[in-house]
Design a protein around this motif. Structure first.
Motif, mmCIF file in Angstrom:
data_model
loop_
_atom_site.group_PDB
_atom_site.id
_atom_site.type_symbol
_atom_site.label_atom_id
_atom_site.label_comp_id
_atom_site.label_asym_id
_atom_site.label_seq_id
_atom_site.Cartn_x
_atom_site.Cartn_y
_atom_site.Cartn_z
ATOM 1 N N LEU A 229 0.696 -1.221 -0.032
ATOM 2 C CA LEU A 229 0.095 0.212 -0.099
ATOM 3 C C LEU A 229 0.628 1.173 0.001
ATOM 4 O O LEU A 229 0.707 2.241 -0.718
ATOM 5 C CB LEU A 229 -1.021 0.046 1.136
ATOM 6 C CG LEU A 229 -2.016 1.010 1.220
ATOM 7 C CD1 LEU A 229 -2.588 1.430 0.050
ATOM 8 C CD2 LEU A 229 -2.757 0.822 2.571
ATOM 9 N N ASN A 230 2.119 1.221 0.884
ATOM 10 C CA ASN A 230 2.868 2.474 0.707
ATOM 11 C C ASN A 230 3.608 2.497 -0.572
ATOM 12 O O ASN A 230 3.702 3.601 -0.985
ATOM 13 C CB ASN A 230 3.850 2.078 1.753
ATOM 14 C CG ASN A 230 3.567 2.227 3.210
ATOM 15 O OD1 ASN A 230 2.692 3.074 3.325
ATOM 16 N ND2 ASN A 230 4.164 1.678 4.134
ATOM 17 N N LEU B 75 2.257 1.842 -3.501
ATOM 18 C CA LEU B 75 1.180 2.405 -4.158
ATOM 19 C C LEU B 75 1.047 3.707 -4.119
ATOM 20 O O LEU B 75 0.792 4.628 -4.896
ATOM 21 C CB LEU B 75 -0.154 1.583 -4.152
ATOM 22 C CG LEU B 75 -1.286 2.303 -4.870
ATOM 23 C CD1 LEU B 75 -1.099 2.231 -6.459
ATOM 24 C CD2 LEU B 75 -2.713 1.167 -4.695
ATOM 25 N N VAL B 76 0.952 4.245 -2.826
ATOM 26 C CA VAL B 76 0.782 5.542 -2.608
ATOM 27 C C VAL B 76 1.981 6.301 -2.918
ATOM 28 O O VAL B 76 1.581 7.396 -3.577
ATOM 29 C CB VAL B 76 0.541 5.908 -1.047
ATOM 30 C CG1 VAL B 76 0.478 7.467 -0.603
ATOM 31 C CG2 VAL B 76 -0.862 5.197 -0.403
ATOM 32 N N LEU C 14 1.476 6.786 -6.659
ATOM 33 C CA LEU C 14 0.446 7.761 -7.012
ATOM 34 C C LEU C 14 1.119 9.272 -6.971
ATOM 35 O O LEU C 14 0.640 10.244 -7.655
ATOM 36 C CB LEU C 14 -0.706 7.503 -6.490
ATOM 37 C CG LEU C 14 -1.265 6.402 -6.903
ATOM 38 C CD1 LEU C 14 -2.347 5.917 -6.004
ATOM 39 C CD2 LEU C 14 -1.941 6.506 -8.322
ATOM 40 N N ALA D 156 -2.805 11.041 -2.587
ATOM 41 C CA ALA D 156 -2.483 9.690 -3.240
ATOM 42 C C ALA D 156 -2.980 8.753 -2.457
ATOM 43 O O ALA D 156 -3.335 7.478 -2.623
ATOM 44 C CB ALA D 156 -0.869 9.628 -3.287
ATOM 45 N N GLN D 157 -3.120 8.899 -1.108
ATOM 46 C CA GLN D 157 -3.528 7.985 -0.283
ATOM 47 C C GLN D 157 -5.051 7.468 -0.456
ATOM 48 O O GLN D 157 -5.583 6.566 -0.585
ATOM 49 C CB GLN D 157 -3.306 8.460 1.243
ATOM 50 C CG GLN D 157 -3.815 7.388 2.267
ATOM 51 C CD GLN D 157 -3.601 7.701 3.773
ATOM 52 O OE1 GLN D 157 -3.872 8.918 4.151
ATOM 53 N NE2 GLN D 157 -2.720 7.163 4.403
ATOM 54 N N ALA E 279 -5.475 5.594 -3.731
ATOM 55 C CA ALA E 279 -5.003 4.309 -3.559
ATOM 56 C C ALA E 279 -6.205 3.569 -2.808
ATOM 57 O O ALA E 279 -6.334 2.445 -3.351
ATOM 58 C CB ALA E 279 -3.643 4.080 -2.458
ATOM 59 N N TYR E 280 -6.734 4.124 -1.854
ATOM 60 C CA TYR E 280 -7.804 3.292 -0.982
ATOM 61 C C TYR E 280 -9.157 3.491 -1.989
ATOM 62 O O TYR E 280 -9.661 2.468 -1.809
ATOM 63 C CB TYR E 280 -8.339 4.198 0.243
ATOM 64 C CG TYR E 280 -7.151 4.012 1.336
ATOM 65 C CD1 TYR E 280 -6.913 2.781 1.912
ATOM 66 C CD2 TYR E 280 -6.584 5.189 2.174
ATOM 67 C CE1 TYR E 280 -6.225 2.340 2.795
ATOM 68 C CE2 TYR E 280 -5.990 4.747 3.026
ATOM 69 C CZ TYR E 280 -5.534 3.380 3.564
ATOM 70 O OH TYR E 280 -4.661 3.218 4.603
ATOM 71 N N LEU F 48 -8.349 0.719 -4.586
ATOM 72 C CA LEU F 48 -8.368 -0.992 -3.878
ATOM 73 C C LEU F 48 -9.748 -1.336 -3.322
ATOM 74 O O LEU F 48 -10.090 -2.312 -3.190
ATOM 75 C CB LEU F 48 -7.258 -1.021 -2.824
ATOM 76 C CG LEU F 48 -5.853 -0.759 -3.227
ATOM 77 C CD1 LEU F 48 -4.957 -0.532 -2.026
ATOM 78 C CD2 LEU F 48 -5.581 -1.967 -4.131
ATOM 79 N N ALA G 249 -8.640 -0.038 -11.223
ATOM 80 C CA ALA G 249 -7.310 -0.060 -10.845
ATOM 81 C C ALA G 249 -6.698 -1.012 -11.924
ATOM 82 O O ALA G 249 -5.576 -0.893 -12.199
ATOM 83 C CB ALA G 249 -7.388 -0.745 -9.454
#
Length: 198
Positions: free
Chosen positions: A7-8, A10-11, A14, A25-26, A29-30, A33, A40
């Protein structure tokens, strides 16, 4: 609680997009997902496909899947005029006007010493070679009217004039249908400076 490393990653990935900070970005990402996994997957596929298939046009430097882009392959365009723009999106915008019938060159950026972007980073050498093909008679500088865009246009004008080429700059001023009371003072001043005879 520790965030999963994937996840980190991916953030962080982005965050390379312009204007996207850590919070945005967070959120993206959420969203991808949790709410749009098919979106995605489509995004990942489209990005991988673009990276694998796209290259720079050998003549104008824009993105294409061939050696030459569609515009550079069009023999009906005016080879005597070369319009220089910063990015492929600027080229598309110019084409939408239906006002320019020549060829283009895309710098893929603009001079920005603060960001460490100099002449070698935005293909000035390739532009010079293209402009000196013996056919181009006029180079039209269509960089943005930002500090960096103006600096880029000034630098290029000096460089191209030194090679004996005719160089022009797109005009700026009032928008069509605009009313003077709603226009900022710098745009109004520029329109006055760049007035033309009737």
């Amino acid at each position: 609680m520790k965030t999963p490393s994937s996840l980190n990653h991916l953030v962080d990935a982005l965050r390379v997009l312009p204007g996207v900070g850590p919070k945005s970005a967070q959120r993206m990402a959420y969203h991808l997902l949790q709410r749009d996994q098919p979106g995605a997957a489509a995004l990942a596929h489209a990005l991988a496909d673009a990276l694998a298939r796209l290259q720079h046009c050998q003549r104008c430097n824009t993105f294409t899947e061939q050696d030459l882009c569609e515009l550079c392959s069009d023999p009906s365009r005016d080879a005597h005029q070369l319009c220089v723009v910063e990015m492929p999106a600027d080229l598309l915008r110019m084409e939408q006007t239906l006002a320019f019938k020549g060829y283009y060159f895309v710098l893929m950026g603009r001079l920005s010493p603060l960001d460490g972007i100099g002449p070698s980073d935005i293909h000035f050498d390739k532009l010079l070679a293209r402009a000196q093909d013996g056919i181009v008679e006029e180079v039209i500088l269509s960089t943005n009217f930002t500090v960096e865009g103006e600096a880029t246009a000034h630098y290029l004008a000096e460089l191209l004039r030194a090679q004996g080429l005719k160089v022009s700059r797109i005009a700026r001023g009032l928008p069509s249908g605009g009313e003077l009371e709603h226009v900022d003072s710098s745009t109004l001043a520029q329109a006055l400076i760049e007035r033309r005879s009737l």
